[in-house]
Design an enzyme around this catalytic site. Structure first.
Site, mmCIF file in Angstrom:
data_model
loop_
_atom_site.group_PDB
_atom_site.id
_atom_site.type_symbol
_atom_site.label_atom_id
_atom_site.label_comp_id
_atom_site.label_asym_id
_atom_site.label_seq_id
_atom_site.Cartn_x
_atom_site.Cartn_y
_atom_site.Cartn_z
ATOM 1 N N LYS A 127 0.838 -1.204 0.000
ATOM 2 C CA LYS A 127 0.000 0.000 0.000
ATOM 3 C C LYS A 127 0.872 1.252 0.000
ATOM 4 C CE LYS A 127 -4.046 -1.799 2.310
ATOM 5 N NZ LYS A 127 -4.470 -2.201 3.629
ATOM 6 N N ILE A 177 3.807 1.586 -1.178
ATOM 7 C CA ILE A 177 4.407 1.750 -2.509
ATOM 8 C C ILE A 177 3.360 2.335 -3.463
ATOM 9 C CG2 ILE A 177 5.392 0.499 -4.481
ATOM 10 C CD1 ILE A 177 6.508 -1.530 -2.347
ATOM 11 N N GLU A 186 6.953 -13.106 -0.349
ATOM 12 C CA GLU A 186 6.462 -14.429 0.082
ATOM 13 C C GLU A 186 5.982 -14.266 1.505
ATOM 14 O OE1 GLU A 186 5.936 -16.863 -1.885
ATOM 15 O OE2 GLU A 186 6.920 -15.863 -3.567
ATOM 16 N N CYS A 210 6.633 -21.055 7.372
ATOM 17 C CA CYS A 210 5.471 -20.692 6.566
ATOM 18 C C CYS A 210 4.865 -21.951 5.950
ATOM 19 C CB CYS A 210 5.899 -19.729 5.476
ATOM 20 S SG CYS A 210 7.325 -20.335 4.571
HETATM 21 P P1 NAD Z 1 7.056 -10.206 10.129
HETATM 22 O O1 NAD Z 1 6.120 -9.834 9.043
HETATM 23 O O2 NAD Z 1 6.697 -9.851 11.506
HETATM 24 O O3 NAD Z 1 8.478 -9.556 9.847
HETATM 25 C C1 NAD Z 1 9.128 -9.697 8.612
HETATM 26 C C2 NAD Z 1 10.034 -8.505 8.408
HETATM 27 O O4 NAD Z 1 9.230 -7.340 8.277
HETATM 28 C C3 NAD Z 1 10.965 -8.250 9.593
HETATM 29 O O5 NAD Z 1 12.209 -7.816 9.119
HETATM 30 C C4 NAD Z 1 10.255 -7.150 10.342
HETATM 31 O O6 NAD Z 1 11.105 -6.351 11.119
HETATM 32 C C5 NAD Z 1 9.670 -6.341 9.188
HETATM 33 N N1 NAD Z 1 8.544 -5.507 9.582
HETATM 34 C C6 NAD Z 1 7.684 -5.699 10.600
HETATM 35 N N2 NAD Z 1 6.778 -4.697 10.632
HETATM 36 C C7 NAD Z 1 7.077 -3.874 9.602
HETATM 37 C C8 NAD Z 1 6.501 -2.682 9.089
HETATM 38 N N3 NAD Z 1 5.436 -2.142 9.652
HETATM 39 N N4 NAD Z 1 7.062 -2.123 8.013
HETATM 40 C C9 NAD Z 1 8.129 -2.696 7.418
HETATM 41 N N5 NAD Z 1 8.728 -3.816 7.853
HETATM 42 C C10 NAD Z 1 8.204 -4.394 8.939
HETATM 43 O O7 NAD Z 1 7.335 -11.776 9.975
HETATM 44 P P2 NAD Z 1 8.222 -12.710 10.878
HETATM 45 O O8 NAD Z 1 7.549 -12.889 12.201
HETATM 46 O O9 NAD Z 1 9.650 -12.308 10.873
HETATM 47 O O10 NAD Z 1 8.128 -14.067 10.056
HETATM 48 C C11 NAD Z 1 7.004 -14.881 10.111
HETATM 49 C C12 NAD Z 1 6.096 -14.677 8.932
HETATM 50 O O11 NAD Z 1 6.829 -14.826 7.732
HETATM 51 C C13 NAD Z 1 4.993 -15.719 8.878
HETATM 52 O O12 NAD Z 1 3.787 -15.111 8.483
HETATM 53 C C14 NAD Z 1 5.488 -16.687 7.817
HETATM 54 O O13 NAD Z 1 4.475 -17.433 7.186
HETATM 55 C C15 NAD Z 1 6.178 -15.755 6.876
HETATM 56 N N6 NAD Z 1 7.168 -16.466 6.064
HETATM 57 C C16 NAD Z 1 6.849 -16.739 4.767
HETATM 58 C C17 NAD Z 1 7.741 -17.443 3.972
HETATM 59 C C18 NAD Z 1 7.409 -17.783 2.539
HETATM 60 O O14 NAD Z 1 8.299 -18.177 1.803
HETATM 61 N N7 NAD Z 1 6.160 -17.650 2.110
HETATM 62 C C19 NAD Z 1 8.952 -17.851 4.508
HETATM 63 C C20 NAD Z 1 9.247 -17.543 5.831
HETATM 64 C C21 NAD Z 1 8.343 -16.836 6.599
#
Ligand code: NAD
Length: 541
Positions: free
Chosen positions: A275, A277, A293, A327
């Site tokens: 959003k 972006i 992902e 995930c």
């Molecule tokens: P998260 O979304 O909490 O964090 C991911 C990244 O985003 C971190 O670096 C975090 O600091 C950053 N972030 C958090 N809030 C933000 C914001 N408001 N603006 C910008 N960046 C922000 O996820 P997590 O807890 O680190 O990882 C778990 C999640 O990741 C689960 O939902 C899991 O399913 C997903 N995941 C998906 C895959 C895939 O390949 N589909 C792989 C691994 C993890």
């Protein structure tokens, strides 16, 4: 030099070491675990090759021993984000001018370091910082990281080799230029390899990168940064910015030369960034590439013809390894009524006996979840299910020493309840018992219950069951497994990514993904240009 066509050797997947008692790798790892525990490391931001100590120190907590601080990191904020953009743009011209094989060489060297002399260090950091058992840390931080670098180098060559057709006296050439501007890589805590790939893939393709790691994986991610430096990555190509995603993203998304987002994490955060972006579209020089992902709700569907022994092992490993914080984890299970009772009783007994504890005790199968926020969120979901759910195993947590949640197996009466449809991201497997008199409806349920479409597994011996499921679940997952667990995708063998709310499905580690970080320029050259402008059709009758 631009007078050779190089073809990187076809990569092979890095083989996981066993760490059996008495093995040399076990001894090296134990020594390294001791070093990490004793050293109380202080980690800076790395901007333009310079360490930046911001003074905003955040502790690095050991999840399975919450009283132990492994060290601290200096959080980046808006000022560091601005400086990092400048440093990245300053490094850009030289980096993208380097022949591609030099860029490939940096990451192939990094692969050797991570699988060789730095292996124990990165595995130890992943074990202690992200609370992975040795097996889980090994397949992630040693094997998958090395695979991403090696396969990435080969995939880059494959991408560049894709050239348009020629015609007589005409030469058509495509060059795959890096994007104009810089790429923003934002990584999750749960895989060291994802941090590696999210920043390295765009860098391989000649881009400069701002990398914002998750706050709970800074320890291992810093080891990666050191490996990049050791492998010869020039300063400023990847800039390391641990800190608040929100604060850093505001600066990044406001910059006119923001050229792409390479994200893995939760669906909510990805949607928020997308959003942001969208709101900035008029600001940017180009339309930013968005690759993300996100969440999942992996399913396991047992047909009446399933091999239940194989299914049991796959479910235990798929649902509970790394405390279900994948995930791809098996998160919902569909069992036919006729076999449900005996199968679930046996499964529950085994789940209750899974050894859980500190990851430094190599006999444990599960450790703690990543932090207090995750602990509270998972426990809240478990409590929400308690009134209607039938718990066959687990259901309790204890955060007094570390953030431990028992591996939990629960049966839901309502097939579309929250426990069957929403991501929990912890060691919780929800079960629905279906009526095998109507398998088509049961498969429709699998397809339509959750907004996610990342992974799923089908167990059946009867080939017709397999064929029916693959068709019915075609859009239910980006990675489907037959008679196997839905986790553990290997680079090059099961390119990974999902659709619907699970992401843009750009399959990490492939040429397709790398091409998102390039903008093709096609040059047509005419060796025999026409000298008259009239078309034959214009002649007089
Ligand atoms: P998260 O979304 O909490 O964090 C991911 C990244 O985003 C971190 O670096 C975090 O600091 C950053 N972030 C958090 N809030 C933000 C914001 N408001 N603006 C910008 N960046 C922000 O996820 P997590 O807890 O680190 O990882 C778990 C999640 O990741 C689960 O939902 C899991 O399913 C997903 N995941 C998906 C895959 C895939 O390949 N589909 C792989 C691994 C993890």
């Amino acid at each position: 030099m631009n007078d050779s066509i190089y073809r990187p050797a076809l990569p092979r997947n890095e083989v996981a070491l066993g760490y059996a008692p008495g093995s040399p790798e076990r001894a090296a790892l134990e020594a390294e675990l001791g070093t990490v525990l004793a050293s109380r490391i202080e980690i800076p931001c790395l901007i333009g090759g310079r360490s930046v100590w911001t003074g905003r120190k955040r502790p690095i907590i050991r999840p399975d021993e919450r009283g132990t601080e492994l060290g601290s990191y200096h959080a980046a904020g808006p000022a560091e984000a601005k400086t990092a953009i400048e440093a990245a743009l300053a490094a850009k011209q030289e980096w993208e001018a380097l022949p591609w094989e030099e860029r490939a060489a940096v990451f192939r060297r990094a692969a050797e370091l991570v699988s060789g002399s730095r292996r124990a260090r990165i595995v130890a950091a992943t074990m202690l910082g992200q609370c992975k058992t040795v097996g889980q840390a090994e397949i992630d931080s040693a094997c998958e990281v090395a695979d991403f670098f090696r396969f990435g180098a080969a995939a880059m060559a494959e991408a560049y080799a894709d050239q348009p057709a020629d015609a007589p006296a005409e030469w058509n050439r495509t060059s795959y230029r890096p994007l104009e501007g810089f790429v923003y890589a934002v990584s999750p805590f749960n895989f060291t390899a994802l941090g590696a790939n999210l920043a390295a893939a765009p860098a391989l393709m000649g881009n400069v990168v701002l990398w914002k790691p998750a706050s709970t994986s800074v320890l291992s991610n810093w080891v990666l940064m050191q490996i990049y430096e050791e492998a010869g990555l020039p300063p400023g190509v990847i800039n390391f910015l641990p800190g608040s995603g929100k604060e850093i993203s505001e600066v990044v998304l406001a910059h006119p030369l923001f050229a792409g987002l390479h994200f893995t994490g939760s669906t909510a955060v990805f949607r928020g960034l997308w959003k942001g972006i969208g709101e900035g579209l008029e600001r940017y020089r180009s339309y930013p590439r968005i690759v993300g992902e996100t969440g999942g709700k992996g399913f396991v569907f047992l047909h009446p013809s399933a091999d239940l022994e194989a299914a049991r092992v796959a479910i235990i490993r798929g649902a509970y390894e790394y405390q279900g914080q994948k995930c791809s984890a098996a998160s919902r299970l569909y069992v036919p009524k006729s076999t449900a009772r005996a199968f679930l009783d046996g499964l529950a007994e085994e789940v209750r006996a899974l050894p859980m504890g500190k990851v430094t005790d190599f006999r444990n199968f599960l450790g703690a979840v990543i932090d207090e926020t995750a602990f509270e969120a998972i426990m809240a979901r478990i409590e929400a299910v308690r009134p209607g759910g039938r718990f066959l195993a687990g259901g309790r947590g204890d955060s007094s020493e570390g953030f431990f949640i028992e591996p939990t197996l629960l049966v839901c009466a309502e097939p579309r309840c929250a426990a069957m449809s929403e991501e929990i991201f912890g060691p919780v497997l929800s079960v629905y018992i279906y009526d095998e008199g109507d398998i088509a409806s049961a498969l429709r349920l699998v397809d339509t219950t959750s907004p996610y479409a990342l992974t799923g597994a089908v167990f059946a011996r009867d080939r017709r069951d397999i064929a029916t499921s693959l068709l019915a679940l075609r859009h239910s997952a980006g990675n489907l497994y037959v008679n196997d667990k839905p986790t553990g995708a290997v680079v090059g063998r099961q390119p990974f990514g999902g659709m619907r709310a699970s992401g843009t499905n750009d399959k990490a580690g492939t040429a397709g993904n790398l091409l998102r970080w390039a903008s093709a320029c096609v040059v047509k050259e005419n060796f025999d240009p026409p000298l008259a402008w009239r078309h034959p059709s214009m002649g007089e009758d």
